[in-house]
Design a protein around this motif. Sequence first.
Motif, PDB file in Angstrom:
ATOM      1  N   HIS A  63      32.109  21.894 -14.196  1.00 29.80           N
ATOM      2  CA  HIS A  63      30.875  21.197 -13.842  1.00 29.80           C
ATOM      3  C   HIS A  63      29.722  21.815 -14.635  1.00 29.80           C
ATOM      4  CE1 HIS A  63      33.473  21.229 -10.243  1.00 29.80           C
ATOM      5  NE2 HIS A  63      32.871  20.124  -9.840  1.00 29.80           N
ATOM      6  N   GLY A  64      28.815  20.998 -15.119  1.00 33.40           N
ATOM      7  CA  GLY A  64      27.605  21.533 -15.743  1.00 33.40           C
ATOM      8  C   GLY A  64      26.811  22.382 -14.768  1.00 33.40           C
ATOM      9  N   PHE A  65      26.746  21.931 -13.512  1.00 28.20           N
ATOM     10  CA  PHE A  65      25.981  22.691 -12.523  1.00 28.20           C
ATOM     11  C   PHE A  65      26.648  24.025 -12.182  1.00 28.20           C
ATOM     12  CE2 PHE A  65      23.889  18.577 -10.844  1.00 28.20           C
ATOM     13  CZ  PHE A  65      22.865  18.705 -11.775  1.00 28.20           C
ATOM     14  N   LEU A  66      27.947  24.134 -12.384  1.00 35.94           N
ATOM     15  CA  LEU A  66      28.599  25.435 -12.234  1.00 35.94           C
ATOM     16  C   LEU A  66      28.074  26.391 -13.306  1.00 35.94           C
ATOM     17  CD1 LEU A  66      30.621  27.559 -11.329  1.00 35.94           C
ATOM     18  CD2 LEU A  66      32.414  26.271 -12.482  1.00 35.94           C
ATOM     19  N   THR A  67      27.970  25.910 -14.518  1.00 35.63           N
ATOM     20  CA  THR A  67      27.408  26.730 -15.596  1.00 35.63           C
ATOM     21  C   THR A  67      26.002  27.182 -15.220  1.00 35.63           C
ATOM     22  OG1 THR A  67      28.710  25.490 -17.223  1.00 35.63           O
ATOM     23  CG2 THR A  67      26.869  26.797 -18.057  1.00 35.63           C
ATOM     24  N   LEU A  68      25.187  26.262 -14.731  1.00 40.48           N
ATOM     25  CA  LEU A  68      23.823  26.634 -14.312  1.00 40.48           C
ATOM     26  C   LEU A  68      23.833  27.670 -13.197  1.00 40.48           C
ATOM     27  CD1 LEU A  68      21.877  23.243 -14.224  1.00 40.48           C
ATOM     28  CD2 LEU A  68      21.630  25.113 -15.857  1.00 40.48           C
ATOM     29  N   VAL A  95      17.153  21.036 -19.269  1.00 38.36           N
ATOM     30  CA  VAL A  95      18.557  21.403 -19.194  1.00 38.36           C
ATOM     31  C   VAL A  95      19.399  20.397 -19.971  1.00 38.36           C
ATOM     32  CG1 VAL A  95      20.524  21.765 -17.665  1.00 38.36           C
ATOM     33  CG2 VAL A  95      18.232  22.467 -16.940  1.00 38.36           C
ATOM     34  N   ARG A  96      20.287  20.915 -20.801  1.00 36.75           N
ATOM     35  CA  ARG A  96      21.211  20.068 -21.560  1.00 36.75           C
ATOM     36  C   ARG A  96      22.581  20.732 -21.569  1.00 36.75           C
ATOM     37  NH1 ARG A  96      17.403  17.485 -20.832  1.00 36.75           N
ATOM     38  NH2 ARG A  96      16.159  16.271 -22.255  1.00 36.75           N
ATOM     39  N   PHE A  97      23.622  19.903 -21.680  1.00 38.50           N
ATOM     40  CA  PHE A  97      24.999  20.374 -21.791  1.00 38.50           C
ATOM     41  C   PHE A  97      25.580  19.809 -23.082  1.00 38.50           C
ATOM     42  CE2 PHE A  97      24.046  19.921 -17.208  1.00 38.50           C
ATOM     43  CZ  PHE A  97      24.127  21.259 -16.845  1.00 38.50           C
ATOM     44  N   PRO A  98      25.314  20.451 -24.222  1.00 35.23           N
ATOM     45  CA  PRO A  98      25.706  19.891 -25.522  1.00 35.23           C
ATOM     46  C   PRO A  98      27.208  19.780 -25.768  1.00 35.23           C
ATOM     47  CG  PRO A  98      24.053  21.619 -25.793  1.00 35.23           C
ATOM     48  CD  PRO A  98      24.494  21.643 -24.364  1.00 35.23           C
ATOM     49  N   LEU A 101      32.754  22.383 -21.242  1.00 29.46           N
ATOM     50  CA  LEU A 101      33.286  23.730 -21.043  1.00 29.46           C
ATOM     51  C   LEU A 101      34.709  23.612 -20.494  1.00 29.46           C
ATOM     52  CD1 LEU A 101      33.088  26.780 -20.929  1.00 29.46           C
ATOM     53  CD2 LEU A 101      31.951  26.551 -18.702  1.00 29.46           C
ATOM     54  N   PRO A 102      35.714  23.832 -21.358  1.00 25.31           N
ATOM     55  CA  PRO A 102      37.095  23.746 -20.877  1.00 25.31           C
ATOM     56  C   PRO A 102      37.377  24.826 -19.821  1.00 25.31           C
ATOM     57  CG  PRO A 102      37.017  23.729 -23.287  1.00 25.31           C
ATOM     58  CD  PRO A 102      35.643  24.088 -22.797  1.00 25.31           C
ATOM     59  N   VAL A 103      38.054  24.441 -18.760  1.00 24.31           N
ATOM     60  CA  VAL A 103      38.445  25.401 -17.736  1.00 24.31           C
ATOM     61  C   VAL A 103      39.344  26.446 -18.393  1.00 24.31           C
ATOM     62  CG1 VAL A 103      39.775  25.679 -15.603  1.00 24.31           C
ATOM     63  CG2 VAL A 103      38.168  23.781 -15.842  1.00 24.31           C
ATOM     64  N   GLY A 104      39.114  27.700 -18.018  1.00 22.43           N
ATOM     65  CA  GLY A 104      39.846  28.813 -18.612  1.00 22.43           C
ATOM     66  C   GLY A 104      39.057  29.521 -19.689  1.00 22.43           C
ATOM     67  N   SER A 105      37.873  29.005 -19.993  1.00 20.74           N
ATOM     68  CA  SER A 105      37.012  29.600 -21.021  1.00 20.74           C
ATOM     69  C   SER A 105      36.180  30.736 -20.443  1.00 20.74           C
ATOM     70  CB  SER A 105      36.050  28.548 -21.586  1.00 20.74           C
ATOM     71  OG  SER A 105      36.744  27.486 -22.187  1.00 20.74           O
ATOM     72  N   ARG A 106      35.688  31.566 -21.345  1.00 19.61           N
ATOM     73  CA  ARG A 106      34.705  32.580 -20.972  1.00 19.61           C
ATOM     74  C   ARG A 106      33.362  32.164 -21.567  1.00 19.61           C
ATOM     75  NH1 ARG A 106      36.141  38.631 -21.768  1.00 19.61           N
ATOM     76  NH2 ARG A 106      35.674  38.093 -23.921  1.00 19.61           N
ATOM     77  N   VAL A 107      32.303  32.410 -20.800  1.00 21.38           N
ATOM     78  CA  VAL A 107      30.950  32.054 -21.237  1.00 21.38           C
ATOM     79  C   VAL A 107      30.040  33.270 -21.139  1.00 21.38           C
ATOM     80  CG1 VAL A 107      31.092  29.593 -20.664  1.00 21.38           C
ATOM     81  CG2 VAL A 107      30.320  31.221 -18.925  1.00 21.38           C
ATOM     82  N   ARG A 108      28.972  33.238 -21.920  1.00 22.96           N
ATOM     83  CA  ARG A 108      27.923  34.254 -21.835  1.00 22.96           C
ATOM     84  C   ARG A 108      26.602  33.598 -22.177  1.00 22.96           C
ATOM     85  NH1 ARG A 108      28.922  38.190 -27.079  1.00 22.96           N
ATOM     86  NH2 ARG A 108      28.447  36.611 -28.662  1.00 22.96           N
ATOM     87  N   GLY A 109      25.517  34.228 -21.717  1.00 22.19           N
ATOM     88  CA  GLY A 109      24.175  33.703 -21.959  1.00 22.19           C
ATOM     89  C   GLY A 109      23.400  34.580 -22.918  1.00 22.19           C
ATOM     90  N   ARG A 110      22.669  33.937 -23.811  1.00 26.02           N
ATOM     91  CA  ARG A 110      21.747  34.616 -24.723  1.00 26.02           C
ATOM     92  C   ARG A 110      20.340  34.319 -24.205  1.00 26.02           C
ATOM     93  NH1 ARG A 110      24.925  36.153 -28.850  1.00 26.02           N
ATOM     94  NH2 ARG A 110      23.161  36.967 -30.034  1.00 26.02           N
ATOM     95  N   TRP A 111      19.531  35.372 -24.020  1.00 28.73           N
ATOM     96  CA  TRP A 111      18.263  35.287 -23.300  1.00 28.73           C
ATOM     97  C   TRP A 111      17.081  35.572 -24.222  1.00 28.73           C
ATOM     98  CZ3 TRP A 111      18.288  33.518 -18.425  1.00 28.73           C
ATOM     99  CH2 TRP A 111      19.544  33.424 -17.823  1.00 28.73           C
ATOM    100  N   LEU A 112      16.281  34.526 -24.462  1.00 28.62           N
ATOM    101  CA  LEU A 112      15.053  34.639 -25.242  1.00 28.62           C
ATOM    102  C   LEU A 112      13.882  34.426 -24.292  1.00 28.62           C
ATOM    103  CD1 LEU A 112      14.235  33.458 -28.709  1.00 28.62           C
ATOM    104  CD2 LEU A 112      12.775  32.612 -26.888  1.00 28.62           C
TER     105      LEU A 112
END
Length: 151
Positions: A63-68, A95-98, A101-112
Motif C-alpha cells: 500500500h502507498g499509505f503503508l510506505t507513508l 505526496v506521490r508514489f512514482p 513497491l513489490p512486497v519483500g522489498s527493503r526501503v529507506r528514506g533520504r531526508w532533505l
Amino acid sequence: MPEHLRFDSLPALVGHELGVSDWFLVDQGRVNGFAEATEDRQWIHVDPERCARESPFGAPVAHGFLTLSLLPAMLESAIRIEGMRMGLNYGLNKVRFPAPLPVGSRVRGRWLLAAAEPIAGGVQLSWAVTVESEGGAKPVCAAEFLVRAYA
C-alpha cells in the motif's frame, strides 16, 4: 547510525540532505497487518496467487499509505535532534508514489530539510523525503513531510 543535529542549527541547514534512514523490510506479514489495520484488503496487496495470474506486477505490491506510515520510523533512524523536547507529525504535502513497491522489498528514506519556519515554542520543519526501494530505478514515494519540533 543517525545524524546528530542541534535544534538551534536547523534553520542554517535548510536545503541540505541531512540523513538517510536504515533499511526497512516490507514483507507480506507487514502488508497483511496493514491491510487488517486499515481494512484495505485489495487483492493487489494481499493475494499472491491472484497477483501472479492477474497483476501487471506479477506479485503483490505494498500500500502507498503503508510506505507513508513508515516515515516517522525512517526519520527517527536517520536523524536525532539534540535539544528537541518533542516532535509532532503535522501533515504531508505533495505526496506521490512514482513506482510500485513489490512486497519483500527493503526501503529507506533520504531526508532533505526544505524549510524551517518559526512557530510558537519551536519550529515547523518541512522535510522533502524520497523513499527508495533497494535496487529500484525510481523512488516508491516522494513527499513533503511536516513536523512541528519543540525545544
